[in-house]
Enzyme design. Sequence first.
Site, PDB file in Angstrom:
ATOM      1  N   HIS A 135      -8.704   1.038  -3.394  1.00  0.00           N
ATOM      2  CA  HIS A 135      -9.569   0.840  -2.221  1.00  0.00           C
ATOM      3  C   HIS A 135     -10.193   2.179  -1.844  1.00  0.00           C
ATOM      4  O   HIS A 135      -9.531   3.053  -1.283  1.00  0.00           O
ATOM      5  CB  HIS A 135      -8.692   0.275  -1.086  1.00  0.00           C
ATOM      6  CG  HIS A 135      -9.404   0.025   0.195  1.00  0.00           C
ATOM      7  ND1 HIS A 135      -8.731  -0.259   1.363  1.00  0.00           N
ATOM      8  CD2 HIS A 135     -10.715  -0.015   0.512  1.00  0.00           C
ATOM      9  CE1 HIS A 135      -9.605  -0.455   2.346  1.00  0.00           C
ATOM     10  NE2 HIS A 135     -10.821  -0.291   1.854  1.00  0.00           N
ATOM     11  N   HIS A 181      -1.483  -1.379  -4.059  1.00  0.00           N
ATOM     12  CA  HIS A 181      -2.736  -1.038  -3.369  1.00  0.00           C
ATOM     13  C   HIS A 181      -2.785   0.477  -3.165  1.00  0.00           C
ATOM     14  O   HIS A 181      -1.845   1.074  -2.638  1.00  0.00           O
ATOM     15  CB  HIS A 181      -2.768  -1.780  -2.034  1.00  0.00           C
ATOM     16  CG  HIS A 181      -4.044  -1.649  -1.276  1.00  0.00           C
ATOM     17  ND1 HIS A 181      -5.179  -2.377  -1.575  1.00  0.00           N
ATOM     18  CD2 HIS A 181      -4.368  -0.878  -0.211  1.00  0.00           C
ATOM     19  CE1 HIS A 181      -6.139  -2.070  -0.718  1.00  0.00           C
ATOM     20  NE2 HIS A 181      -5.684  -1.154   0.113  1.00  0.00           N
ATOM     21  N   MET A 214     -11.305  -5.982   6.199  1.00  0.00           N
ATOM     22  CA  MET A 214     -10.467  -5.040   6.953  1.00  0.00           C
ATOM     23  C   MET A 214     -10.095  -5.663   8.293  1.00  0.00           C
ATOM     24  O   MET A 214     -10.971  -6.053   9.069  1.00  0.00           O
ATOM     25  CB  MET A 214     -11.215  -3.720   7.209  1.00  0.00           C
ATOM     26  CG  MET A 214     -11.474  -2.862   5.980  1.00  0.00           C
ATOM     27  SD  MET A 214     -10.002  -2.435   5.032  1.00  0.00           S
ATOM     28  CE  MET A 214      -8.993  -1.584   6.257  1.00  0.00           C
ATOM     29  N   GLY A 222      -8.753   3.838   7.775  1.00  0.00           N
ATOM     30  CA  GLY A 222      -8.443   5.248   7.969  1.00  0.00           C
ATOM     31  C   GLY A 222      -6.962   5.547   8.143  1.00  0.00           C
ATOM     32  O   GLY A 222      -6.502   6.608   7.744  1.00  0.00           O
ATOM     33  N   MET A 264     -12.186   4.394   0.325  1.00  0.00           N
ATOM     34  CA  MET A 264     -12.765   4.623   1.663  1.00  0.00           C
ATOM     35  C   MET A 264     -13.407   5.998   1.632  1.00  0.00           C
ATOM     36  O   MET A 264     -12.916   6.967   2.239  1.00  0.00           O
ATOM     37  CB  MET A 264     -11.651   4.516   2.724  1.00  0.00           C
ATOM     38  CG  MET A 264     -11.168   3.083   2.900  1.00  0.00           C
ATOM     39  SD  MET A 264      -9.605   2.966   3.772  1.00  0.00           S
ATOM     40  CE  MET A 264      -8.503   3.209   2.381  1.00  0.00           C
ATOM     41  N   ASP A 272      -4.882   3.483  -1.551  1.00  0.00           N
ATOM     42  CA  ASP A 272      -5.893   3.798  -0.532  1.00  0.00           C
ATOM     43  C   ASP A 272      -6.427   5.202  -0.715  1.00  0.00           C
ATOM     44  O   ASP A 272      -5.690   6.182  -0.526  1.00  0.00           O
ATOM     45  CB  ASP A 272      -5.273   3.677   0.869  1.00  0.00           C
ATOM     46  CG  ASP A 272      -5.106   2.231   1.307  1.00  0.00           C
ATOM     47  OD1 ASP A 272      -6.094   1.487   1.242  1.00  0.00           O
ATOM     48  OD2 ASP A 272      -3.988   1.866   1.714  1.00  0.00           O
ATOM     49  N   SER A 316       0.844  -1.204   0.000  1.00  0.00           N
ATOM     50  CA  SER A 316       0.000   0.000   0.000  1.00  0.00           C
ATOM     51  C   SER A 316       0.871   1.242   0.000  1.00  0.00           C
ATOM     52  O   SER A 316       1.660   1.465   0.932  1.00  0.00           O
ATOM     53  CB  SER A 316      -0.894   0.028   1.239  1.00  0.00           C
ATOM     54  OG  SER A 316      -1.455   1.322   1.366  1.00  0.00           O
ATOM     55  N   MET A 345      -8.886   8.018   0.650  1.00  0.00           N
ATOM     56  CA  MET A 345      -9.618   8.429   1.856  1.00  0.00           C
ATOM     57  C   MET A 345     -10.098   9.862   1.682  1.00  0.00           C
ATOM     58  O   MET A 345      -9.319  10.723   1.258  1.00  0.00           O
ATOM     59  CB  MET A 345      -8.708   8.350   3.075  1.00  0.00           C
ATOM     60  CG  MET A 345      -8.095   6.982   3.290  1.00  0.00           C
ATOM     61  SD  MET A 345      -7.085   6.998   4.782  1.00  0.00           S
ATOM     62  CE  MET A 345      -6.432   5.321   4.726  1.00  0.00           C
ATOM     63  N   ASP A 359      -6.586  -6.604   4.754  1.00  0.00           N
ATOM     64  CA  ASP A 359      -6.009  -5.254   4.738  1.00  0.00           C
ATOM     65  C   ASP A 359      -5.945  -4.691   6.148  1.00  0.00           C
ATOM     66  O   ASP A 359      -6.979  -4.448   6.769  1.00  0.00           O
ATOM     67  CB  ASP A 359      -6.867  -4.359   3.833  1.00  0.00           C
ATOM     68  CG  ASP A 359      -6.266  -2.977   3.628  1.00  0.00           C
ATOM     69  OD1 ASP A 359      -5.158  -2.713   4.134  1.00  0.00           O
ATOM     70  OD2 ASP A 359      -6.927  -2.163   2.946  1.00  0.00           O
TER      71      ASP A 359
HETATM   72  C1  DX5 Z   1      -6.123   1.351   6.111  1.00  0.00           C
HETATM   73  C2  DX5 Z   1      -5.781   1.061   4.663  1.00  0.00           C
HETATM   74  C3  DX5 Z   1      -4.682   0.100   4.535  1.00  0.00           C
HETATM   75  C4  DX5 Z   1      -3.357   0.574   5.067  1.00  0.00           C
HETATM   76  C5  DX5 Z   1      -2.654  -0.598   5.659  1.00  0.00           C
HETATM   77  O1  DX5 Z   1      -7.327   2.053   6.180  1.00  0.00           O
HETATM   78  O2  DX5 Z   1      -6.899   0.531   3.976  1.00  0.00           O
HETATM   79  O3  DX5 Z   1      -4.532  -0.356   3.190  1.00  0.00           O
HETATM   80  O4  DX5 Z   1      -2.533   1.146   4.081  1.00  0.00           O
HETATM   81  O5  DX5 Z   1      -1.528  -0.166   6.326  1.00  0.00           O
HETATM   82  P1  DX5 Z   1      -0.693  -1.155   7.261  1.00  0.00           P
HETATM   83  O6  DX5 Z   1      -0.259  -2.306   6.425  1.00  0.00           O
HETATM   84  O7  DX5 Z   1       0.412  -0.303   7.752  1.00  0.00           O
HETATM   85  O8  DX5 Z   1      -1.634  -1.608   8.369  1.00  0.00           O
HETATM   86 ZN    ZN Z   2      -6.544  -0.383   1.902  1.00  0.00          ZN
END
Ligand code: DX5
Ligand code: ZN
Length: 221
Positions: free
Chosen positions: A68, A35, A139, A144, A70, A37, A12, A39, A177
Amino acid sequence: MAQQRKPIIAPSILAADYARLGEEIAAVPDADWIHVDIMDGHFVPNLSFGYDVTRAVHRVTDKPLDVHLMIENPEKWVDHYIDAGAACVIFHVEATDKHVELAQHIRSKGVRAGFSLRPGTPIEDYLDDLEHFDEVIVMSVEPGFGGQSFMPDQLDKVRTLRRVIDERGLDIIIEIDGGISATTIEQAAEAGVDAYVAGSAVFGADEPNAAVQELRALASK
Ligand code: DX5
Ligand code: ZN
């Protein structure tokens, strides 16, 4: 349960150095997917980046982008991420009451569709709709933020999905994740995960590509 596929490792970029994104991605040549993310500061309290950054990432890598979302109102935004080069668009079921229609729309554009669930959301309500999806993200932290601790109780969801997917012979990737590292990945593999997101465990490592290789080796055991 038996693994369905060779483990997929998806670093990610949430945990990467944004000023050097191209170099960071080039530093993980053995990653299977990247990946991404997204947000929005509403669905989750944090803000990351959007479709312009996704498009820029797509320009510098041939690896499939696992996007992904969010975000609230994913219906309004999925086309931007499809246009930006997503290989799979994953939205949260808590953010829409039209998850099947949205998946059909994404697939109609030739892109894989996925849904994700917050830790508190049960999987049972969505089992009847699995055929509309190519991927499910379970998850294992509250979405977040990167760098949180793995929630092992979420593996019950993985076990349920593994059983149902195998029983029905569906072609769906189960991705986990949050909090995946060398100390947590084996239990996820045992539960039946196919794909592993890892942010801090990869980009926080001194040698990110070695971290990818180690995670894959542990998941393959
Ligand atoms: C969290 C994200 C994850 C995040 C994971 O909301 O969806 O993809 O990047 O990070 P690590 O691997 O550090 O937990
Ligand atoms: Zn993610």
